[in-house]
Design a protein around this motif. Structure first.
Motif, short mmCIF file in Angstrom:
data_model
loop_
_atom_site.label_atom_id
_atom_site.label_comp_id
_atom_site.label_asym_id
_atom_site.label_seq_id
_atom_site.Cartn_x
_atom_site.Cartn_y
_atom_site.Cartn_z
N ASP A 51 0.85 -1.19 0.00
CA ASP A 51 0.00 0.00 0.00
C ASP A 51 0.89 1.24 0.00
O ASP A 51 1.95 1.25 0.62
CB ASP A 51 -0.89 0.02 1.24
CG ASP A 51 -1.85 -1.15 1.31
OD1 ASP A 51 -2.46 -1.35 2.38
OD2 ASP A 51 -2.01 -1.88 0.30
N THR B 242 -9.63 12.34 -9.73
CA THR B 242 -10.67 12.72 -8.79
C THR B 242 -10.57 14.21 -8.48
O THR B 242 -9.54 14.86 -8.73
CB THR B 242 -10.57 11.89 -7.50
OG1 THR B 242 -11.69 12.18 -6.66
CG2 THR B 242 -9.28 12.18 -6.73
N LYS C 66 -15.22 11.29 -8.57
CA LYS C 66 -14.17 10.28 -8.50
C LYS C 66 -14.29 9.32 -9.68
O LYS C 66 -13.85 8.17 -9.61
CB LYS C 66 -14.20 9.53 -7.18
CG LYS C 66 -15.53 8.90 -6.81
CD LYS C 66 -15.41 8.22 -5.43
CE LYS C 66 -16.73 7.57 -5.04
NZ LYS C 66 -16.65 6.89 -3.73
N SER C 67 -14.84 9.83 -10.75
CA SER C 67 -15.10 8.99 -11.91
C SER C 67 -13.84 8.48 -12.59
O SER C 67 -13.89 7.50 -13.33
CB SER C 67 -15.95 9.76 -12.92
OG SER C 67 -15.25 10.91 -13.37
N LEU D 269 -11.04 7.38 -11.03
CA LEU D 269 -10.27 6.39 -10.26
C LEU D 269 -10.38 5.04 -10.96
O LEU D 269 -11.48 4.56 -11.23
CB LEU D 269 -10.81 6.30 -8.84
CG LEU D 269 -10.65 7.55 -7.99
CD1 LEU D 269 -11.28 7.38 -6.62
CD2 LEU D 269 -9.17 7.94 -7.86
N SER E 41 -9.76 1.89 -10.14
CA SER E 41 -10.28 0.71 -9.46
C SER E 41 -10.56 1.06 -8.01
O SER E 41 -10.22 2.16 -7.54
CB SER E 41 -9.27 -0.45 -9.53
OG SER E 41 -8.22 -0.25 -8.60
N ASP E 42 -11.19 0.13 -7.30
CA ASP E 42 -11.49 0.39 -5.89
C ASP E 42 -10.26 0.29 -5.02
O ASP E 42 -10.34 0.44 -3.80
CB ASP E 42 -12.60 -0.55 -5.40
CG ASP E 42 -12.24 -2.02 -5.56
OD1 ASP E 42 -13.11 -2.87 -5.33
OD2 ASP E 42 -11.08 -2.31 -5.92
N ARG E 43 -9.10 0.01 -5.62
CA ARG E 43 -7.85 0.05 -4.84
C ARG E 43 -7.38 1.49 -4.62
O ARG E 43 -6.49 1.73 -3.81
CB ARG E 43 -6.76 -0.74 -5.56
CG ARG E 43 -7.05 -2.22 -5.71
CD ARG E 43 -5.85 -2.97 -6.30
NE ARG E 43 -5.57 -2.55 -7.67
CZ ARG E 43 -4.56 -1.75 -8.03
NH1 ARG E 43 -3.74 -1.29 -7.10
NH2 ARG E 43 -4.38 -1.44 -9.30
N PHE F 171 -8.02 5.32 -3.47
CA PHE F 171 -8.87 6.06 -2.53
C PHE F 171 -8.23 7.41 -2.26
O PHE F 171 -7.03 7.50 -2.06
CB PHE F 171 -9.00 5.25 -1.24
CG PHE F 171 -9.69 5.97 -0.12
CD1 PHE F 171 -8.97 6.51 0.93
CD2 PHE F 171 -11.07 6.12 -0.13
CE1 PHE F 171 -9.59 7.18 1.96
CE2 PHE F 171 -11.71 6.79 0.90
CZ PHE F 171 -10.98 7.32 1.95
N GLN G 8 -4.04 0.86 -2.68
CA GLN G 8 -3.88 -0.40 -1.94
C GLN G 8 -3.44 -1.51 -2.90
O GLN G 8 -3.79 -1.50 -4.08
CB GLN G 8 -5.21 -0.78 -1.29
CG GLN G 8 -5.68 0.22 -0.25
CD GLN G 8 -7.04 -0.15 0.32
OE1 GLN G 8 -7.90 -0.68 -0.36
NE2 GLN G 8 -7.25 0.14 1.60
#
Lengths: 114, 113
Positions: A18, A47, A57-58, A60, A62-64, A66, A80
């Motif tokens: 991370d 973002t 935040k369109s 980004l 992936s959900d990794r 933040f 992450q």
């Protein structure tokens, strides 16, 4: 006055680690942007914050990924479980007021994932 | 949706020669247009911008650009380049309804002595 600053300037991470990248915008600037610049490419939007609110935040990938800006000034982009495709320069920019057309960019953080 | 095309990835030119860096954009709405320069290991610095009014805009370091709505172009020009102009140049558009910039892929200007 001082411009946008970013730290660290260089970051090497092993795949799966991370990382956290910091952006200090120009004092008093309301809005803050993060961009990702892959090697040989132009920056791409990730973002956008207005004060502490993350309004878009369109970009980004992936959900990794933040991002946060809890007090409406300093922002942190966290990635992450880094992957090799995350290797890029991450640029931060700020503007003094909503609707200002010129964005002021920091020097970027070069992330290399091994 | 909007996009920016920079047709030349690299432009070599001799010192004191003129140069033109090409930029074409597509957008279904009005846009603002920008040229940024990026020196090695530095962030992006604004060269010039077109918001409205005169289609010929002048920027820093002797650069200028002309907005051509019919050709959807915003080419960057300098009549005489210096070694110090060696850098990466990015064209970008800002949709007046959106907040983020959309960049082209960049043109590397290499000025040779």
């Amino acid at each position: 006055g001082a411009g946008v600053s970013q730290s660290p300037r260089y970051k090497v991470a092993k795949r799966g680690q991370d990382v956290a990248l910091r952006c200090d915008p120009i004092s008093g600037h309301v809005s803050l942007f993060w961009y990702q610049q892959a090697l040989g490419q132009g920056p791409e939007f990730l973002t956008y914050f207005q004060n502490e609110a993350q309004l878009d935040k369109s970009g980004l990938p992936s959900d990794r990924f933040f991002a946060e800006r809890p007090e409406g000034s300093v922002s942190t982009l966290k990635i992450q479980r880094t992957q090799q495709e995350d290797s890029a320069v991450y640029l931060c920019a700020s503007i003094p007021r909503v609707g200002t057309d010129t964005q002021y960019f920091g020097p970027g953080t070069r992330l290399t994932v091994l | 949706a909007q996009s920016v095309t920079q047709l030349d990835s690299q432009v070599p030119v001799f010192e004191e020669a003129p140069v033109e860096l090409r930029c074409n954009y597509s957008s279904s709405v009005s846009v603002y247009l920008f040229w940024y320069v990026q020196y090695p290991n530095q962030g992006l610095q604004l060269l010039l911008k077109y918001l409205s009014g005169s289609t010929l805009v002048k920027g820093i370091n002797g650069f200028e650009a002309e907005f051509n709505k019919s050709q959807t172009s915003f080419h960057l020009r300098k009549p005489s380049v210096h070694i110090s102009d060696t850098a990466e140049y990015f064209c970008a558009v800002l949709n007046t309804g959106r907040r983020a910039l959309t960049f082209g892929s960049g043109t590397r200007l290499q000025v040779q002595p």
